[in-house]
Design an enzyme around this catalytic site. Structure first.
Site, mmCIF file in Angstrom:
data_model
loop_
_atom_site.group_PDB
_atom_site.id
_atom_site.type_symbol
_atom_site.label_atom_id
_atom_site.label_comp_id
_atom_site.label_asym_id
_atom_site.label_seq_id
_atom_site.Cartn_x
_atom_site.Cartn_y
_atom_site.Cartn_z
ATOM 1 C CE LYS A 148 -1.637 -10.916 8.264
ATOM 2 N NZ LYS A 148 -2.955 -10.592 7.773
ATOM 3 C CG ASP A 183 -9.540 -14.781 7.100
ATOM 4 O OD1 ASP A 183 -8.509 -15.167 7.686
ATOM 5 O OD2 ASP A 183 -9.535 -13.879 6.236
ATOM 6 C CE1 TYR A 230 -4.231 -1.572 -0.096
ATOM 7 C CE2 TYR A 230 -2.969 -3.269 1.049
ATOM 8 C CZ TYR A 230 -4.090 -2.877 0.333
ATOM 9 O OH TYR A 230 -5.069 -3.790 0.037
ATOM 10 C CE1 TYR A 258 -6.987 -6.479 3.182
ATOM 11 C CE2 TYR A 258 -6.041 -8.110 4.659
ATOM 12 C CZ TYR A 258 -5.967 -7.345 3.511
ATOM 13 O OH TYR A 258 -4.872 -7.465 2.687
HETATM 14 C C1 LIG Z 1 -3.515 -10.666 6.469
HETATM 15 C C2 LIG Z 1 -4.843 -11.272 6.282
HETATM 16 C C3 LIG Z 1 -5.201 -11.924 5.091
HETATM 17 C C4 LIG Z 1 -4.287 -11.963 3.893
HETATM 18 O O1 LIG Z 1 -3.097 -12.629 4.134
HETATM 19 P P1 LIG Z 1 -1.828 -12.382 3.187
HETATM 20 O O2 LIG Z 1 -0.807 -13.350 3.681
HETATM 21 O O3 LIG Z 1 -1.437 -10.941 3.393
HETATM 22 O O4 LIG Z 1 -2.248 -12.632 1.792
HETATM 23 C C5 LIG Z 1 -6.443 -12.515 5.018
HETATM 24 N N1 LIG Z 1 -7.298 -12.471 6.060
HETATM 25 C C6 LIG Z 1 -6.985 -11.864 7.212
HETATM 26 C C7 LIG Z 1 -7.965 -11.871 8.330
HETATM 27 C C8 LIG Z 1 -5.763 -11.230 7.361
HETATM 28 O O5 LIG Z 1 -5.462 -10.601 8.509
#
Ligand SMILES: *Cc1c(COP(=O)(O)O)cnc(C)c1O
Length: 427
Positions: free
Chosen positions: A277, A248, A19, A147
């Site tokens: 992550k 997620d 970004y 997100y």
């Molecule tokens: C960071 C994140 C993503 C995307 O992960 P990337 O490894 O950056 O592609 C998807 N969902 C959530 C909740 C996130 O925090």
């Protein structure tokens, strides 16, 4: 070694950052090394890390156990294609992930990043209904302020208006959005809060393949914490209306919220779970999409009998071996107490912000501390102030937030929160 100025000039001329823009005047800081919770810049300054490199470096940097895991795996192979071949690191990691996640999740699809794990989850949901002769079920339902990543599928289920992706809205698949949950964490969910979700599900379930949500904590879409009861009701409604639930946990997974997985607060399990992550303790990029056996076998038994996805670097052995070591470190540690302690210290350390005029709200859950301001921040001005204060904090929009590595000491956390309070005071 090139001079610091040359490094920065070359960087700004040629390299995209997240970004950001080329040849823009955003401050950028070359890093020399990182050790524990300390980031050492090329100019010699040391910063206490408040970000865990975006949720990931839960054990801090340059950890001897993780270093050893990488070195050991390197002796065998750093990578091997996963089509037709398999290996022990992937098998052990998948087994471990199945063991520690909610019971119905029995299968693991490895990919390279969180966004791709979300794409895979969405494709699985759509392919599942296709296999069940319900191909009309191909849209997603989600809540605002979410997100889920930066790829096209993930963008289509992220908040359509919070600025990150609105530019692309005409190129995205159309999904169903309802208001974000308003019932706060720790409180029951009100009838009105779930009403729009329920209504949309009742009206459109024949088109909806799955609901996708970040459980309990909405991350980059606003750092909001919401009621576990809301999540529980979502689970019930999904089951009732024959819609899959994708959770997620890319940000929330691996202890960050105080539970190993945030869905445990609601005592529910999803049909599909996305992890990323902190999976490798921030060492390498790796993500996983877990699904129930029912989903996996339905896809097998449907047309064309295989799941249509397969990344080149799927289940990279170095990443899998590191993830295994990271998980063991975490699970062998008293992480619940550690996160509880960080929660207490964040609450205490950030509470002076509550009475400052630019501050709208201070909220803390697990090892996540959030200061929401009334107005958007100017990162160009603020970033150097944090660096001068000796901490690495990366605010965005109206949010200053902390999610330090779990290994942070009480003293370091105290320095971190005091620095943040100091910067906010000066706003
Ligand atoms: C960071 C994140 C993503 C995307 O992960 P990337 O490894 O950056 O592609 C998807 N969902 C959530 C909740 C996130 O925090």
């Amino acid at each position: 070694m090139q001079s610091l100025d040359t490094l920065i000039t070359q960087d700004q001329k040629h390299i995209w950052h997240p970004y950001s823009a080329i040849q823009a005047d955003y401050p950028i800081y070359p890093v020399q090394s990182a050790q524990g919770v300390m980031i050492t810049l090329v100019d010699g300054r040391q910063l206490i890390d408040g970000m865990s490199s975006w949720w990931s470096a839960v054990h801090g940097y340059n950890h001897p156990v993780l270093n050893q895991a990488v070195t050991n795996q390197l002796q065998n192979m750093s990578h091997i294609m996963f089509g037709g071949l398999t290996h022990q690191p992937a098998i052990e990691l998948a087994t471990q992930l199945v063991k520690i996640t909610p019971e119905p999740l029995q299968t693991v699809f490895f990919s390279d990043s969180g966004s791709v794990a979300v794409e895979v989850a969405m494709k699985m949901a759509i392919q599942y209904w296709h296999a069940k002769d319900k191909a009309s079920k191909k849209q997603l339902l989600t809540v605002r302020n979410g997100y889920h990543g930066d790829t096209f599928g993930a963008m289509s289920v992220s908040d359509p208006e919070n600025g990150m992706h609105s530019l692309f809205s005409n190129s995205l698949s159309q999904q169903f959005f309802v208001e974000a949950p308003r019932s706060p964490f720790g409180e029951p969910c009100t009838q009105e809060d779930i009403a729009e979700f329920k209504k949309t599900l009742v009206q459109h379930h024949q088109q909806i393949a799955a609901v996708i949500l970040e459980p309990i904590v909405q991350g980059a879409g606003g750092m909001r914490f919401y009621s576990a009861d809301y999540l529980r009701q979502v689970r019930e409604l999904c089951t009732e209306y024959d819609v899959l639930l994708i959770l997620d946990e890319i940000a929330t997974g691996f202890g960050r919220t105080g539970k190993l997985f945030a869905c445990e607060y609601a005592q529910i399990s999803p049909d599909i779970l996305c992890l990323g992550k902190a999976l490798t303790g921030g060492y390498m990029t790796l993500a996983a999409t877990l699904a129930t056996e029912e989903i996996a076998l339905s896809i097998r038994d449907g047309e064309p009998g295989i799941f249509m996805h397969g990344p080149t670097f799927m289940a990279n052995p170095l990443a899998c071996a590191t993830a295994l070591a990271s998980l063991k470190l975490l699970l062998d540690s008293p992480w619940q107490n550690t996160v509880k302690n960080i929660e207490q210290l964040l609450l205490k350390g950030l509470s002076p912000c509550k009475k400052l005029s630019p501050v709208k709200e201070v909220r803390v859950l697990g090892a996540i501390g959030v200061i929401e301001l009334h107005d958007a921040l100017d990162i160009k001005i603020l970033q150097p102030k944090f660096v001068e204060a000796g901490v690495w904090v990366r605010p965005f929009n109206k949010l200053i937030y902390l999610m330090p590595p779990f290994i942070i000491s009480d003293e370091e956390l105290e320095i971190l929160t005091s620095a943040v309070v100091g910067v906010v005071k000066d706003l």
